[in-house]
Write an enzyme that holds these catalytic residues in place. Structure first.
Site, short mmCIF file in Angstrom:
data_model
loop_
_atom_site.label_atom_id
_atom_site.label_comp_id
_atom_site.label_asym_id
_atom_site.label_seq_id
_atom_site.Cartn_x
_atom_site.Cartn_y
_atom_site.Cartn_z
N TYR A 1 37.11 39.81 41.16
CA TYR A 1 36.54 39.04 40.05
C TYR A 1 35.16 39.59 39.68
O TYR A 1 34.85 39.81 38.51
CB TYR A 1 36.45 37.56 40.44
N TRP B 1 33.35 28.03 42.90
CA TRP B 1 34.14 28.81 41.95
C TRP B 1 35.40 29.37 42.60
O TRP B 1 36.42 29.52 41.94
CB TRP B 1 33.29 29.93 41.33
N GLU C 1 35.13 26.56 33.70
CA GLU C 1 33.76 26.27 34.15
C GLU C 1 33.55 24.77 34.26
O GLU C 1 32.87 24.29 35.18
CB GLU C 1 32.73 26.89 33.21
#
Length: 195
Positions: free
Chosen positions: A28, A58, A50
């Site tokens: 990522y 995350w 988000e």
């Protein structure tokens, strides 16, 4: 223990230290985070993810991203806006996503609001808040990276004014980082100068 400076990964490449905390983060970090993202549907996905991340790590969202994409029709705004009460109930029981009622409702409401926008308008609004790169010092350690900026606060206000939900200044800044509006890769990070 890291002082927040870039660290060498298993391959010897220096990276932002957060990228080394889980294997999924490496890809990522190297291939997505901080790279420019355009397109209303693509930005709707990032904005939605988000929002779901708010209060969570995350990595939790990243690991469930395939489930989110399946549950939310690949985040096609028109498709999500057409979701029914039955779809909402399905989402509330879907173990492949974060089953937070407020976040699910915000995602559905945001899609409906965005169907009233012109094509490209979400992209243009978000990117109009990108700061000039010359005015930003290059971060050397994680402590040099702010959680909120004047630009993210302005973006949050602009999105809220247009009817979007779960778009606070911190969420807006995370979106700006993830979608390449700002480059918060650390100075020594190998991904900082990646195309």
């Amino acid at each position: 223990m890291s002082d927040g400076a870039a660290l060498a990964g298993p391959d010897g490449v220096l990276r932002c230290p957060w990228a080394l905390s889980a294997p999924e983060y490496v890809a990522y970090h190297d291939e997505e985070w901080g790279r420019p993202v355009h397109g209303d549907d693509a930005l709707f996905e990032r904005l939605s993810l988000e929002a779901f991340q708010s209060g969570l790590s995350w990595i939790t969202i990243l690991r469930r991203r395939p489930g989110f994409r399946a549950a939310f029709a690949d985040f096609k705004i028109a498709s999500v806006a057409a979701f029914t009460d039955e779809d909402r109930e399905r989402l509330l029981t879907d173990t492949g996503i974060i089953r937070n009622r407020a976040k699910i409702d915000a995602t559905l409401a945001n899609a409906r609001a965005l169907t009233e926008w012109s094509p490209g308008e979400l992209d243009a609004l978000i990117w109009s808040h990108a700061p000039g790169p010359a005015g930003r010092p290059v971060p050397k350690t994680l402590s040099d990276v702010p959680p909120v900026t004047p630009e993210s606060t302005a973006l949050s206000k602009a999105l809220k004014k247009r009817g979007l939900r779960f778009v606070g200044p911190t969420t807006a800044y995370a979106l700006m980082q993830a979608c390449g509006l700002v480059n918060d890769h650390l100075e020594a990070c190998g991904a900082r100068s990646a195309p």
